[in-house]
Design a protein around this motif. Sequence first.
Motif, mmCIF file in Angstrom:
data_model
loop_
_atom_site.group_PDB
_atom_site.id
_atom_site.type_symbol
_atom_site.label_atom_id
_atom_site.label_comp_id
_atom_site.label_asym_id
_atom_site.label_seq_id
_atom_site.Cartn_x
_atom_site.Cartn_y
_atom_site.Cartn_z
ATOM 1 N N MET A 191 0.859 -1.179 0.000
ATOM 2 C CA MET A 191 0.000 0.000 0.000
ATOM 3 C C MET A 191 0.895 1.229 0.000
ATOM 4 O O MET A 191 1.943 1.230 0.644
ATOM 5 C CB MET A 191 -0.858 0.053 1.278
ATOM 6 N N PRO A 192 0.487 2.292 -0.704
ATOM 7 C CA PRO A 192 1.296 3.520 -0.659
ATOM 8 C C PRO A 192 1.226 4.157 0.728
ATOM 9 O O PRO A 192 0.250 3.969 1.460
ATOM 10 C CB PRO A 192 0.639 4.415 -1.711
ATOM 11 N N ALA A 193 2.264 4.885 1.073
ATOM 12 C CA ALA A 193 2.311 5.552 2.383
ATOM 13 C C ALA A 193 1.178 6.557 2.540
ATOM 14 O O ALA A 193 0.796 6.887 3.661
ATOM 15 C CB ALA A 193 3.657 6.242 2.560
ATOM 16 N N THR A 194 0.614 7.007 1.440
ATOM 17 C CA THR A 194 -0.474 7.981 1.495
ATOM 18 C C THR A 194 -1.851 7.336 1.631
ATOM 19 O O THR A 194 -2.850 8.032 1.756
ATOM 20 C CB THR A 194 -0.460 8.856 0.222
ATOM 21 N N ALA A 195 -1.900 6.004 1.630
ATOM 22 C CA ALA A 195 -3.179 5.300 1.755
ATOM 23 C C ALA A 195 -3.753 5.525 3.152
ATOM 24 O O ALA A 195 -3.001 5.745 4.110
ATOM 25 C CB ALA A 195 -2.984 3.813 1.508
ATOM 26 N N PRO A 196 -5.075 5.462 3.281
ATOM 27 C CA PRO A 196 -5.675 5.594 4.613
ATOM 28 C C PRO A 196 -5.146 4.508 5.562
ATOM 29 O O PRO A 196 -4.755 3.420 5.125
ATOM 30 C CB PRO A 196 -7.174 5.398 4.346
ATOM 31 N N THR A 197 -5.147 4.806 6.838
ATOM 32 C CA THR A 197 -4.617 3.881 7.840
ATOM 33 C C THR A 197 -5.279 2.509 7.749
ATOM 34 O O THR A 197 -4.592 1.486 7.794
ATOM 35 C CB THR A 197 -4.792 4.468 9.256
ATOM 36 N N LEU A 198 -6.594 2.471 7.602
ATOM 37 C CA LEU A 198 -7.282 1.185 7.518
ATOM 38 C C LEU A 198 -6.782 0.370 6.327
ATOM 39 O O LEU A 198 -6.540 -0.831 6.455
ATOM 40 C CB LEU A 198 -8.800 1.373 7.437
ATOM 41 N N ASP A 199 -6.588 1.010 5.188
ATOM 42 C CA ASP A 199 -6.079 0.302 4.013
ATOM 43 C C ASP A 199 -4.685 -0.251 4.265
ATOM 44 O O ASP A 199 -4.368 -1.378 3.878
ATOM 45 C CB ASP A 199 -6.050 1.226 2.796
ATOM 46 N N ARG A 200 -3.837 0.528 4.941
ATOM 47 C CA ARG A 200 -2.475 0.053 5.238
ATOM 48 C C ARG A 200 -2.509 -1.131 6.195
ATOM 49 O O ARG A 200 -1.766 -2.101 6.025
ATOM 50 C CB ARG A 200 -1.635 1.193 5.800
ATOM 51 N N VAL A 201 -3.388 -1.092 7.187
ATOM 52 C CA VAL A 201 -3.511 -2.209 8.130
ATOM 53 C C VAL A 201 -4.014 -3.451 7.398
ATOM 54 O O VAL A 201 -3.486 -4.550 7.589
ATOM 55 C CB VAL A 201 -4.435 -1.848 9.313
ATOM 56 N N LEU A 202 -5.014 -3.276 6.557
ATOM 57 C CA LEU A 202 -5.514 -4.418 5.787
ATOM 58 C C LEU A 202 -4.407 -5.003 4.920
ATOM 59 O O LEU A 202 -4.268 -6.226 4.819
ATOM 60 C CB LEU A 202 -6.712 -4.002 4.928
ATOM 61 N N GLY A 203 -3.609 -4.149 4.294
ATOM 62 C CA GLY A 203 -2.493 -4.622 3.483
ATOM 63 C C GLY A 203 -1.490 -5.412 4.294
ATOM 64 O O GLY A 203 -0.980 -6.442 3.852
ATOM 65 N N LEU A 204 -1.205 -4.951 5.515
ATOM 66 C CA LEU A 204 -0.272 -5.678 6.387
ATOM 67 C C LEU A 204 -0.791 -7.055 6.757
ATOM 68 O O LEU A 204 -0.016 -7.982 6.992
ATOM 69 C CB LEU A 204 0.001 -4.871 7.663
ATOM 70 N N THR A 205 -2.096 -7.203 6.808
ATOM 71 C CA THR A 205 -2.676 -8.499 7.182
ATOM 72 C C THR A 205 -2.975 -9.373 5.964
ATOM 73 O O THR A 205 -3.611 -10.410 6.096
ATOM 74 C CB THR A 205 -3.966 -8.316 8.005
ATOM 75 N N GLY A 206 -2.508 -8.933 4.792
ATOM 76 C CA GLY A 206 -2.683 -9.740 3.594
ATOM 77 C C GLY A 206 -4.007 -9.554 2.900
ATOM 78 O O GLY A 206 -4.370 -10.316 2.012
ATOM 79 N N ARG A 207 -4.741 -8.542 3.291
ATOM 80 C CA ARG A 207 -6.043 -8.266 2.655
ATOM 81 C C ARG A 207 -5.906 -7.100 1.708
ATOM 82 O O ARG A 207 -5.224 -6.130 1.996
ATOM 83 C CB ARG A 207 -7.108 -7.919 3.708
ATOM 84 N N ASP A 208 -6.561 -7.185 0.567
ATOM 85 C CA ASP A 208 -6.538 -6.116 -0.412
ATOM 86 C C ASP A 208 -7.779 -5.249 -0.214
ATOM 87 O O ASP A 208 -8.899 -5.701 -0.448
ATOM 88 C CB ASP A 208 -6.533 -6.708 -1.830
ATOM 89 N N PRO A 209 -7.599 -4.005 0.238
ATOM 90 C CA PRO A 209 -8.759 -3.149 0.497
ATOM 91 C C PRO A 209 -9.564 -2.838 -0.757
ATOM 92 O O PRO A 209 -10.717 -2.462 -0.662
ATOM 93 C CB PRO A 209 -8.182 -1.889 1.103
ATOM 94 N N ALA A 210 -8.995 -3.022 -1.934
ATOM 95 C CA ALA A 210 -9.714 -2.746 -3.190
ATOM 96 C C ALA A 210 -10.581 -3.932 -3.624
ATOM 97 O O ALA A 210 -11.398 -3.804 -4.514
ATOM 98 C CB ALA A 210 -8.729 -2.392 -4.288
ATOM 99 N N TRP A 211 -10.403 -5.082 -2.980
ATOM 100 C CA TRP A 211 -11.164 -6.265 -3.331
ATOM 101 C C TRP A 211 -12.620 -6.083 -2.900
ATOM 102 O O TRP A 211 -12.893 -5.621 -1.806
ATOM 103 C CB TRP A 211 -10.579 -7.497 -2.664
ATOM 104 N N ALA A 212 -13.520 -6.455 -3.755
ATOM 105 C CA ALA A 212 -14.938 -6.308 -3.393
ATOM 106 C C ALA A 212 -15.720 -7.533 -3.758
ATOM 107 O O ALA A 212 -15.438 -8.261 -4.629
ATOM 108 C CB ALA A 212 -15.532 -5.101 -4.086
#
Length: 57
Positions: free
Chosen positions: A36-57
């Motif tokens: 995730m880019p450093a400018t992404a919202p905190t929730l998106d960065r946390v999801l990325g760290l846990t292996g989840r793609d916040p853009a997935w729907a």
Amino acid sequence: MSPESVQQPAAAESDVDLAAGDLARQMGMYGPEVAMPATAPTLDRVLGLTGRDPAWA
């Protein structure tokens, strides 16, 4: 709550969080990290760290 009012964790807290994420990944609880880019919202960065793609729907 505005983004400016959100406190950023201290470096030591971030290191602990990353170590916990690595341990959870080794145990199979998290998938591979999603970049995730450093400018992404905190929730998106946390999801990325846990292996989840916040853009997935």
